[in-house]
Motif scaffolding. Structure first.
Motif, PDB file in Angstrom:
ATOM      1  N   ALA A 305       0.836  -1.200   0.000  1.00  0.00           N
ATOM      2  CA  ALA A 305       0.000   0.000   0.000  1.00  0.00           C
ATOM      3  C   ALA A 305       0.871   1.250   0.000  1.00  0.00           C
ATOM      4  N   ASP A 306       0.434   2.256  -0.739  1.00  0.00           N
ATOM      5  CA  ASP A 306       1.145   3.533  -0.768  1.00  0.00           C
ATOM      6  C   ASP A 306       0.782   4.406   0.431  1.00  0.00           C
ATOM      7  N   GLU A 307      -0.407   4.185   0.968  1.00  0.00           N
ATOM      8  CA  GLU A 307      -0.900   5.047   2.042  1.00  0.00           C
ATOM      9  C   GLU A 307      -1.892   4.266   2.895  1.00  0.00           C
ATOM     10  N   LEU A 308      -1.876   4.530   4.199  1.00  0.00           N
ATOM     11  CA  LEU A 308      -2.837   3.955   5.125  1.00  0.00           C
ATOM     12  C   LEU A 308      -3.640   5.100   5.739  1.00  0.00           C
ATOM     13  N   ILE A 309      -4.958   4.950   5.756  1.00  0.00           N
ATOM     14  CA  ILE A 309      -5.812   5.976   6.357  1.00  0.00           C
ATOM     15  C   ILE A 309      -6.531   5.339   7.545  1.00  0.00           C
ATOM     16  N   PHE A 310      -6.294   5.894   8.724  1.00  0.00           N
ATOM     17  CA  PHE A 310      -6.709   5.266   9.968  1.00  0.00           C
ATOM     18  C   PHE A 310      -7.989   5.880  10.531  1.00  0.00           C
ATOM     19  N   THR A 311      -8.827   5.029  11.076  1.00  0.00           N
ATOM     20  CA  THR A 311      -9.950   5.475  11.901  1.00  0.00           C
ATOM     21  C   THR A 311      -9.625   5.149  13.353  1.00  0.00           C
ATOM     22  N   CYS A 312     -10.204   5.902  14.276  1.00  0.00           N
ATOM     23  CA  CYS A 312     -10.011   5.629  15.703  1.00  0.00           C
ATOM     24  C   CYS A 312     -11.184   6.213  16.465  1.00  0.00           C
ATOM     25  N   ASP A 313     -12.187   5.390  16.732  1.00  0.00           N
ATOM     26  CA  ASP A 313     -13.414   5.871  17.377  1.00  0.00           C
ATOM     27  C   ASP A 313     -13.471   5.448  18.838  1.00  0.00           C
ATOM     28  N   VAL A 314     -12.467   5.869  19.615  1.00  0.00           N
ATOM     29  CA  VAL A 314     -12.496   5.593  21.045  1.00  0.00           C
ATOM     30  C   VAL A 314     -13.306   6.671  21.759  1.00  0.00           C
ATOM     31  N   TYR A 315     -13.631   6.423  23.021  1.00  0.00           N
ATOM     32  CA  TYR A 315     -14.600   7.268  23.727  1.00  0.00           C
ATOM     33  C   TYR A 315     -14.036   8.626  24.128  1.00  0.00           C
ATOM     34  N   GLU A 316     -12.882   8.630  24.779  1.00  0.00           N
ATOM     35  CA  GLU A 316     -12.296   9.880  25.261  1.00  0.00           C
ATOM     36  C   GLU A 316     -11.458  10.533  24.155  1.00  0.00           C
ATOM     37  N   HIS A 317     -11.673  11.805  23.946  1.00  0.00           N
ATOM     38  CA  HIS A 317     -10.925  12.522  22.909  1.00  0.00           C
ATOM     39  C   HIS A 317      -9.424  12.471  23.175  1.00  0.00           C
ATOM     40  N   SER A 318      -9.031  12.561  24.439  1.00  0.00           N
ATOM     41  CA  SER A 318      -7.602  12.519  24.783  1.00  0.00           C
ATOM     42  C   SER A 318      -6.986  11.181  24.390  1.00  0.00           C
ATOM     43  N   ASP A 319      -7.749  10.084  24.515  1.00  0.00           N
ATOM     44  CA  ASP A 319      -7.246   8.769  24.117  1.00  0.00           C
ATOM     45  C   ASP A 319      -7.107   8.679  22.602  1.00  0.00           C
ATOM     46  N   ARG A 320      -7.991   9.334  21.887  1.00  0.00           N
ATOM     47  CA  ARG A 320      -7.892   9.348  20.429  1.00  0.00           C
ATOM     48  C   ARG A 320      -6.632  10.119  19.998  1.00  0.00           C
ATOM     49  N   LEU A 321      -6.397  11.265  20.605  1.00  0.00           N
ATOM     50  CA  LEU A 321      -5.184  12.028  20.283  1.00  0.00           C
ATOM     51  C   LEU A 321      -3.932  11.214  20.588  1.00  0.00           C
ATOM     52  N   ARG A 322      -3.946  10.521  21.718  1.00  0.00           N
ATOM     53  CA  ARG A 322      -2.790   9.703  22.110  1.00  0.00           C
ATOM     54  C   ARG A 322      -2.570   8.561  21.123  1.00  0.00           C
ATOM     55  N   SER A 323      -3.642   7.940  20.659  1.00  0.00           N
ATOM     56  CA  SER A 323      -3.533   6.839  19.709  1.00  0.00           C
ATOM     57  C   SER A 323      -2.859   7.287  18.417  1.00  0.00           C
ATOM     58  N   TYR A 324      -3.279   8.439  17.901  1.00  0.00           N
ATOM     59  CA  TYR A 324      -2.673   8.942  16.665  1.00  0.00           C
ATOM     60  C   TYR A 324      -1.241   9.403  16.873  1.00  0.00           C
ATOM     61  N   GLN A 325      -0.915   9.882  18.058  1.00  0.00           N
ATOM     62  CA  GLN A 325       0.467  10.245  18.355  1.00  0.00           C
ATOM     63  C   GLN A 325       1.361   9.010  18.337  1.00  0.00           C
ATOM     64  N   LEU A 326       0.910   7.945  18.997  1.00  0.00           N
ATOM     65  CA  LEU A 326       1.698   6.713  19.031  1.00  0.00           C
ATOM     66  C   LEU A 326       1.839   6.110  17.633  1.00  0.00           C
ATOM     67  N   LEU A 327       0.799   6.212  16.833  1.00  0.00           N
ATOM     68  CA  LEU A 327       0.871   5.737  15.443  1.00  0.00           C
ATOM     69  C   LEU A 327       1.937   6.508  14.669  1.00  0.00           C
ATOM     70  N   ALA A 328       1.919   7.818  14.795  1.00  0.00           N
ATOM     71  CA  ALA A 328       2.877   8.651  14.063  1.00  0.00           C
ATOM     72  C   ALA A 328       4.314   8.315  14.447  1.00  0.00           C
ATOM     73  N   GLU A 329       4.530   7.983  15.704  1.00  0.00           N
ATOM     74  CA  GLU A 329       5.885   7.666  16.171  1.00  0.00           C
ATOM     75  C   GLU A 329       6.404   6.368  15.571  1.00  0.00           C
ATOM     76  N   LEU A 330       5.516   5.513  15.076  1.00  0.00           N
ATOM     77  CA  LEU A 330       5.951   4.245  14.481  1.00  0.00           C
ATOM     78  C   LEU A 330       6.717   4.460  13.184  1.00  0.00           C
ATOM     79  N   LYS A 331       6.545   5.607  12.552  1.00  0.00           N
ATOM     80  CA  LYS A 331       7.219   5.886  11.282  1.00  0.00           C
ATOM     81  C   LYS A 331       8.633   6.454  11.512  1.00  0.00           C
ATOM     82  N   GLY A 332       8.941   6.777  12.755  1.00  0.00           N
ATOM     83  CA  GLY A 332      10.222   7.394  13.029  1.00  0.00           C
ATOM     84  C   GLY A 332      11.396   6.415  12.918  1.00  0.00           C
TER      85      GLY A 332
END
Length: 332
Positions: A305-332
């Motif tokens: 795949a050239d690109e992955l587009i992620f969904t994340c429908d967790v309950y707390e907004h702060s947990d959603r932000l944290r999930s995407y932060q941890l995902l972004a760090e995987l590319k480092g």
């Protein structure tokens, strides 16, 4: 061979409404999420058109995109997608032409051929308009014409829209849009975040039949991936129960508002329902960064795949932000 570090990461958001919240809160959270993932280096932020669903606030997709684009500065903003049977192509050309005029070089137009709703709602959306999914190829062609350079003698122009050349994506969960995207030389996004069954067949069909075009010289594949990333596997599994409950509610025809996570999902579903939810979320990556990294490495290796587009429908907004932060760090 494509590596995860070379794979673009993007976000698909449905502006989810919590059981104790409202649409205004959901839309504000979407903007906050867009700003955060822009800072984290995500490639694009898309929202999807759905109707008659109390837990989804992204129904007026073009209006929401204007709000998101106005509140961000660099990330691409687009539809994932506009359900074309619901609209006259000229209306979409004018809406997205306006967005492109306001935020040049940042707008994507992703198109789907389903109504994004039930049959009764689809009728309410269209009323006397006779459009259907069968018109999709002709509607896409008309949109390309309206967004392209003005032709001599052209009787109808989209203003704004004409000569904007907004990137058009075709979206799908079956083989139809894969074939059309290949024939037209357009980028293709597969809805594997909720319908992974035909993913490999669709990708293969698209790549094998791709014809280079003015907009794309080789195939470009984006895959939808449900995700819940947390500091530990146990925490991610707990947060993911909100996602499970939402899919279960969709299957049962119940309210789709986000519900708090639970400790024991066995009290929430029957065995056959658990199996159905697991099938729908077969592409989900849920766990700690290490676990998710392993699963994504395998996914990219198998699909290229050239690109992955992620969904994340967790309950707390702060947990959603944290999930995407941890995902972004995987590319480092």
């Amino acid at each position: 061979m494509t590596r995860l570090a070379d794979t673009a990461f993007s976000v698909l958001d449905l502006a989810p409404v919590r059981d104790d919240g409202n649409a205004a809160q959901a839309l504000q959270y979407s903007l906050d999420l867009a700003r955060n993932v822009e800072r984290l280096g995500y490639n694009r932020f898309w929202v999807a058109e759905h109707h008659n669903m109390d837990g989804i606030a992204s129904s007026a997709t073009a209006v929401l995109l204007g709000y998101l684009a106005g509140g961000t500065s660099t990330i691409r903003i687009g539809s994932g997608g506009v359900m074309l049977p619901n609209h006259a192509p000229l209306v979409i050309a004018e809406q997205f032409g306006t967005l492109e005029a306001l935020y040049p070089g940042r707008i994507d137009l992703g198109l789907g051929r389903a109504p994004g709703s039930d049959h009764i709602t689809a009728h309410a959306l269209r009323r006397d308009r006779l459009g259907s999914a069968d018109d999709f190829p002709a509607d896409v062609q008309e949109l390309e014409y309206l967004l392209g350079p003005q032709q001599e003698g052209q009787k109808v122009i989209a203003m704004p829209g004409v000569n904007s050349r907004i990137p058009i994506w075709l979206l799908g969960s079956s083989l139809f849009s894969a074939q059309l995207a290949a024939a037209k030389g357009l980028p293709y996004a597969f809805a594997s975040h909720f319908a992974p069954r035909y993913m490999h067949d669709a990708i293969r069909l698209y790549r094998e039949n791709f014809r280079p075009s003015e907009v794309l010289d080789k195939p470009y594949v984006m895959l939808g991936v449900p995700s819940v990333v947390a500091d530990t596997d146990d925490e991610a599994d707990y947060l993911a129960t909100t996602v499970y409950q939402r899919v279960l509610a969709l299957m049962r025809g119940q309210s789709l508002v986000l519900r708090p996570p639970v400790r024991n999902m066995s009290l929430e579903w029957l065995p056959h329902e658990k199996e159905a939810v697991s099938s729908m979320l077969g592409m989900a990556v849920i766990g700690s960064p290490q676990k998710v990294r392993e699963r994504l490495d395998l996914l990219v290796e198998k699909t290229q795949a050239d690109e992955l587009i992620f969904t994340c429908d967790v309950y707390e907004h702060s947990d959603r932000l944290r999930s995407y932060q941890l995902l972004a760090e995987l590319k480092g």
